[in-house]
Design a protein around this motif. Structure first.
Motif, short mmCIF file in Angstrom:
data_model
loop_
_atom_site.label_atom_id
_atom_site.label_comp_id
_atom_site.label_asym_id
_atom_site.label_seq_id
_atom_site.Cartn_x
_atom_site.Cartn_y
_atom_site.Cartn_z
N THR A 24 -24.70 -4.63 30.87
CA THR A 24 -23.79 -4.07 30.59
C THR A 24 -24.19 -2.97 29.98
OG1 THR A 24 -22.27 -5.89 28.95
CG2 THR A 24 -22.88 -3.97 28.30
N LEU A 25 -24.03 -1.72 30.56
CA LEU A 25 -24.72 -0.15 30.06
C LEU A 25 -24.23 0.14 28.84
CD1 LEU A 25 -23.46 1.77 33.62
CD2 LEU A 25 -25.53 0.19 32.99
N LEU A 26 -25.16 0.88 28.11
CA LEU A 26 -25.28 0.92 26.43
C LEU A 26 -25.98 2.44 26.78
CD1 LEU A 26 -25.91 -2.21 24.67
CD2 LEU A 26 -23.57 -0.61 24.80
N LYS A 27 -25.05 3.36 25.97
CA LYS A 27 -25.40 4.08 25.42
C LYS A 27 -25.72 5.18 23.40
CE LYS A 27 -21.94 7.27 26.35
NZ LYS A 27 -20.89 8.18 27.60
N ALA A 28 -26.45 5.47 23.49
CA ALA A 28 -26.48 5.42 20.96
C ALA A 28 -25.88 6.79 21.27
CB ALA A 28 -27.33 5.41 21.15
N SER B 151 -24.21 5.19 17.22
CA SER B 151 -23.67 4.03 17.15
C SER B 151 -23.52 4.12 18.93
CB SER B 151 -22.33 3.51 17.04
OG SER B 151 -21.61 4.37 17.82
N ALA B 152 -24.04 2.22 18.90
CA ALA B 152 -24.28 2.28 20.85
C ALA B 152 -23.16 1.95 20.97
CB ALA B 152 -25.28 0.43 20.96
N TRP C 204 -31.90 7.81 24.42
CA TRP C 204 -32.09 5.99 23.45
C TRP C 204 -30.64 5.68 24.63
CZ3 TRP C 204 -31.60 8.82 18.50
CH2 TRP C 204 -32.62 9.46 17.81
N ALA C 205 -30.13 4.65 25.60
CA ALA C 205 -29.86 4.99 26.48
C ALA C 205 -30.06 3.53 27.42
CB ALA C 205 -29.08 5.59 27.24
N THR C 206 -29.24 2.54 28.12
CA THR C 206 -29.63 2.08 28.86
C THR C 206 -29.60 2.27 30.54
OG1 THR C 206 -27.81 0.43 29.72
CG2 THR C 206 -28.93 -0.18 28.08
N HIS C 207 -29.36 3.32 30.93
CA HIS C 207 -29.49 3.80 32.29
C HIS C 207 -28.66 6.21 31.64
CE1 HIS C 207 -29.25 -0.20 33.47
NE2 HIS C 207 -29.62 0.31 34.30
N VAL C 208 -29.07 6.62 32.62
CA VAL C 208 -29.11 8.09 32.49
C VAL C 208 -29.08 8.74 33.80
CG1 VAL C 208 -30.31 8.25 30.18
CG2 VAL C 208 -31.47 8.38 32.51
#
Length: 333
Positions: free
Chosen positions: A3-7, A21-22, A99-103
């Protein structure tokens, strides 16, 4: 892919962890010239927290993803795109929402880094090490054996100032604001470590054997700037790069007029804005090599996953810390 997440934050407020929040997002489709990078580590800097509260000098438009620096691993390149190979560790462009899993970033702006170096240490390459290096090189003609003085010496920038000064043969007087911070700065290699306060000039003279201090590096402002000015040799400079006290810098006419002490300012964001990319890359590459060789490092207090962004921000905004707070996403494809 996991799962891809970003703050992400869509507003600013006085309690920084309350506004961010994520949130999940879909794997993006890349255009020509783009790269998808899995984030390996990204620090939380004081400036990042100030962006959440709205108190920093340069604020991104909202909504925004937090994180101004970090490192990652190239996962995919867009069509007809040249750049660092898939699997290569890279430095992410400044201000790319790390602040993310991927950019997704322009492949041309990625700087390859040593794959075998500690990504947590490399993650802090963009802000603190170049700030420390430029503070030491741009405001005084320092030579091996010269003395400099800095406050906020237990900060991220402060630790790099100590280490880079030692590599350049300089001697450091390091000021901290509490006794509990003294030993950690000594362990980093500080030559003299003192708690800032009354009679500072006399205590510095006694500790250095009356050495002439050729540069002051000020992260605090307020009365601390004035105390530092009194320790310096005539016709020298204080360079201010922060305001930990929350107060304006104070320098008396005695220091400015009769002792010819000059107060200057430094902001890394402006340096990036006015410096040619080749010069930026040269400095960052040099510093990355020193980090990879173990010559530069900074203490890390804790690492949090992107999903724990609220806890991470609260920890970073807390008063006493013994090191950096990092965002280290759970490994995924």
């Amino acid at each position: 892919m996991t799962t891809l997440l970003k703050a992400q934050y869509s507003e600013r407020g006085p309690v920084p962890q309350d506004v961010i929040s994520a949130v999940p997002f879909e794997r993006p489709t890349l255009a020509a010239g783009q790269a998808l990078v899995a984030v390996l580590a990204a620090p939380i800097n004081p400036s990042d927290v100030l962006m959440l509260t709205g108190q920093y000098g340069q604020l991104p438009p909202l909504p925004a993803v937090g994180g101004s620096e970090g490192v990652g691993r190239v996962v995919e390149l867009g069509p007809e795109t040249t750049g660092p190979a898939v699997g290569q560790t890279v430095l992410l462009p400044a201000g790319s929402g790390t602040w993310a899993t991927h950019v997704v970033v322009p492949a041309s702006r990625l700087i390859p880094l040593p794959n075998d170096a500690d990504p947590k240490q490399l993650a802090m390459l963009t802000v603190n090490p170049p700030t420390a290096s430029l503070l030491l090189s741009e405001f005084a003609d320092l030579k091996a054996g010269d003395w400099i003085i800095q406050n906020g010496a237990n900060s991220g920038v402060g630790s790099y100032v100590v280490q880079l000064a030692k590599l350049r043969g300089l001697k450091t007087v390091n000021l901290v604001r509490r006794e509990s911070a003294v030993e950690s700065v000594r362990a980093q290699g500080g030559d003299v470590v003192l708690v800032d306060g009354d009679d500072l000039a006399a205590r510095v003279q006694a500790a250095t054997g009356g050495a002439a201090l050729k540069l002051g590096i000020d992260a605090v402002g307020g009365q601390a700037t004035m105390r530092m000015a009194a320790t310096l040799a005539e016709s020298t400079s204080i360079v201010n790069y922060g305001a930990l006290s929350g107060e304006p810098c104070i320098v008396t006419p005695r220091e400015l007029i009769f002792r010819d002490v000059t107060l200057k300012g430094f902001w890394l964001a402006r340096w990036f804005r006015v410096t040619p990319p080749a010069a930026q890359r040269a400095l960052l590459t040099e510093l990355a090599g020193r980090i990879a060789a173990g010559q530069l490092h900074t203490p890390i207090q804790a690492a949090y996953d992107v999903a724990q962004i609220k806890e991470a921000i609260a920890a970073a905004a807390a008063g006493e810390r013994s090191g950096k707070i990092l965002i280290v996403p759970t490994p995924g494809a």
